[in-house]
Write an enzyme that holds these catalytic residues in place. Structure first.
Site: not given
Length: 541
Positions: A44, A114, A150, A292-294, A298, A401, A511
Site C-alpha cells: 500500500e 480504498k 489493507c 550508560l548507567s550500569g 541502558s 517508568e 511529561k
C-alpha cells in the site's frame, strides 16, 4: 500448464522520497521481468511511503508523485508481458484516494480506491482520503482477480464488494504496522475473507521503520481454506513469486505454518532493531549516543543499537557521581568493551557540587531536586556531545517508568529517540535474557541486581514503585486492555496499589507530552494513539 506467476515486492519505502521509491519499484520490475512474472504486486502507498501524513496536503507533493507515476507507466512499454499492481495516491476531481492501479504496457487498466478508511489508533486516513465503495476486477490468463487495500480486509462489510463476482484470487495491498500478535491477526482476517469468497488471498505487506511505526513484512499467499502457499521474510525486504494454477482448487504447495514460529522476545527485538536502524539511516544521522548507567535499561539499549547499526556507529558515555556504585561503573565499562563501542567516562561530581552549592546559597533546595539535577547534568553533557558530532541521543527509559512518571523531565528523558518507550520493565528483563541466550553479552549481575536510579545512597526503584510484575500488569490492563479501575481490582490487585498507579499515570501526562518519539510494539503505545488531555481532573478510581 498455463499458470499465472504472481510476485510480491515487499518494499521498504521512505516517506517523501518519491524518486527513490520509484527507482526501487523499477528494480523489482526488472527482476520480475527476468523471472517471467505475469503480475507484480507492491504494498500500500509504496510510491509515497506510509503514512505520508500532511505531505498529502501539499499540492507540490501530489504533483511530484503524479510525474513519477506517469514516468513509471511509460517505462512499462519496455516490459510488455508484465502487469504491475501498484499502491499509490490518486487525485481526481479535487479528491484524494488511497489507491491501487493495474499498469500494463504503458496503460493504466484500472484503479481501485480504498473503501474502508481507518480512523483509530495510529491511523487518521479520513483526514486525507475519500472512500470509494467500488470493486475492481481484472483477469490475466483467464484467472480472475479482485483488489482490496489493507483495512478493507479487516471489515466484514467489505465482503459486499466481491461476494457476487466469483473472483478466484483476492489481492490485498497493505501497510500494516507491527505490534505483538499482529501477524496472527492478519492471518485470521485473511483466512476469513478467503473462506467467505472461496478464493486465494495474496497479502502484500510493507516492511521498515517509519517514525514510531514498524512494518514487519511477512507477506503471504493462502488458499481458500487458509493453508499457506507462500510465506515471505519478516523484518527485511523480500521478493518472491508463486505460480497460481489456472483452474480452481488445483493442487498447490502447502507450507506448515508451525515450522518456524518466532518468540515474542525475538519479534520485539527484531522490531526495535529495525525501527532504530531505519530511523537513524532514513534521517541521515551519523550514529547514536547512549548514556550508560550500569543498569539494565541502558545496557539493553546499547546492545540493540549495536545490533541495529554496528559498533562503529554507537558511542557510549558513563557519567558517575558519588552515588554511582563501583559495580555500575565496572559493568558499564565491561559491556562497552565487549561490544567494542567508543566509550567515555566523565565524572560529574565536580559539576554536581557546583550546582548544589550555587542553588543552596540562593534558596531552600529539596532532596528530590538534588537527585534530578544529576540527570539534568548528564542530559546537558550528552546533548553537548551530540551537538558536536551530530549523533542521535537515545533515551533509555522504559514504558513502566514513562507511565508512572519515574523519569526526569529534561534529564534522562532527553534524546531524539526513545528506544524502549513501549517496552515494559518486565519485558526489558525478558529481552536481556533472550539476547544473552543468543550469545552472552550483558553482564549477569546487571540482570540480577535490584533496579536503582542511583541518585542517592541505598536507592531502589521499589522504594517508590510497586514490584514491576505487579505494576506492569496493572498498566497493561488499563492501557492495552482498556479496563476500568474496578475491573483491574477484580483481577486480584490491591485496591490502594491500583489507585496509586492510575493516579501516577494521570499526573505524569505532562511529561509524556514532551517525550521523544519511540517505536510502537504493543497494541497501545504512548505515541500518536495516546491522546489523553494533560489538563484533566478525571481519575478512574
Amino acid at each position: 500448464m498455463n499458470n499465472v506467476r504472481i510476485a510480491i515486492a515487499q518494499i521498504n519505502s521512505v516517506v517523501g522520497d518519491i524518486e527513490g521509491n520509484f527507482n526501487k519499484i523499477l528494480d523489482y520490475i526488472k527482476i520480475s521481468n527476468d523471472n517471467k512474472v505475469d503480475l507484480l504486486v507492491t504494498p500500500e502507498l509504496v510510491t509515497t511511503g506510509y503514512p505520508p501524513c500532511d505531505l498529502l496536503l501539499r499540492s507540490s507533493f501530489i504533483d511530484e508523485h503524479s510525474k513519477y507515476l506517469n514516468y513509471l507507466n511509460n517505462i512499462l512499454l519496455d516490459f510488455d508481458n508484465l502487469f504491475v499492481l501498484i499502491g499509490h495516491i490518486h487525485y481526481e476531481s479535487g479528491l484524494l484516494y488511497n489507491a491501487a492501479s493495474l499498469l500494463h504496457n504503458g496503460n493504466i487498466l484500472g484503479t481501485y480506491c480504498k473503501y474502508q478508511l481507518p480512523n483509530y489508533s495510529v491511523f487518521d486516513e479520513k483526514r486525507y482520503f475519500t472512500s470509494q465503495k467500488k470493486p475492481f476486477v481484472f483477469s490475466i490468463k483467464n484467472k480472475v482477480f479482485g483488489v482490496m487495500i489493507c483495512e478493507d480486509l479487516w471489515q466484514e462489510s467489505s465482503l459486499e464488494l466481491y461476494k457476487e463476482l466469483e473472483i478466484e484470487t483476492l489481492i490485498t495491498l497493505n501497510a500494516s504496522p507491527f505490534y505483538i500478535g499482529k501477524d496472527h491477526e492478519r492471518y485470521l482476517v485473511s483466512s476469513r475473507m478467503a473462506s467467505y469468497l472461496d478464493c486465494m488471498v495474496v497479502y502484500a505487506n510493507a516492511v521498515g521503520g517509519q517514525d514510531e511505526l514498524i512494518f514487519d513484512g511477512g507477506s503471504f499467499i493462502i488458499d481458500s481454506i487458509g493453508n499457506y502457499n507462500k510465506r515471505f521474510s519478516f523484518w527485511k525486504e523480500d521478493f518472491s513469486y508463486f505460480d497460481i494454477p489456472n483452474f480452481k482448487n488445483s493442487s498447490v504447495n502447502i507450507i506448515n505454518d508451525n515450522s518456524d514460529i518466532e518468540s515474542i522476545e525475538s519479534q520485539v527485538w527484531n522490531a526495535l532493531v529495525l525501527s532504530l536502524r531505519n530511523y537513524v539511516t532514513k534521517n541521515s544521522f551519523p550514529g547514536v549516543l547512549i548514556g550508560l548507567s550500569g543498569g539494565i535499561d541502558s545496557a539493553l539499549a546499547l546492545v540493540i543499537a549495536v545490533d541495529a547499526l554496528g559498533s562503529s556507529n554507537v558511542q557510549a558515555v558513563m557519567m558517575p557521581t558519588c552515588y554511582t556504585s563501583d559495580i555500575s561503573i565496572q559493568d558499564a565499562s565491561l559491556l562497552a568493551d565487549v561490544l567494542n563501542v567508543e566509550y567515555t567516562s566523565i565524572n560529574i561530581n565536580e559539576l554536581l557540587y557546583l550546582y548544589n552549592n550555587i542553588i543552596s546559597s540562593k534558596m531552600e533546595y529539596s532532596d528530590l531536586a538534588k537527585e534530578n539535577i544529576q540527570a539534568r547534568i548528564r542530559a546537558n553533557l550528552l546533548m553537548a556531545i551530540s551537538n558536536t558530532n551530530g549523533k542521535l541521543v537515545i533515551t533509555t527509559g522504559n514504558k513502566s517508568e514513562l507511565a508512572t512518571g519515574y523519569c526526569t523531565l529534561y534529564g534522562d528523558m532527553v534524546g531524539g529517540f526513545a528506544l524502549l518507550k513501549d517496552v515494559y520493565k518486565t519485558m526489558v528483563y525478558k529481552l536481556a535474557k533472550w539476547r544473552n541466550n543468543q550469545n552472552h553479552i550483558i553482564p549477569e549481575r546487571v540482570i540480577l541486581r535490584a533496579p536503582t536510579a542511583e541518585l542517592r545512597f541505598d536507592q531502589n526503584d521499589q522504594d517508590v514503585l510497586p514490584p514491576y510484575d505487579v505494576l506492569d500488569e496493572i498498566l497493561y490492563l488499563y492501557i492495552e486492555q482498556n479496563l476500568t479501575f474496578q475491573q483491574i481490582v477484580s483481577y486480584g490487585h490491591d485496591i490502594e496499589v491500583v489507585r496509586r498507579v492510575l493516579k501516577l499515570l494521570r499526573l505524569s501526562e505532562y511529561k509524556r507530552g514532551q517525550s521523544s518519539i519511540g517505536p510502537k510494539i504493543t497494541s497501545c503505545s504512548f505515541g500518536s494513539e495516546w491522546r489523553y488531555p494533560i489538563t484533566n481532573k478525571f481519575l478512574d478510581n
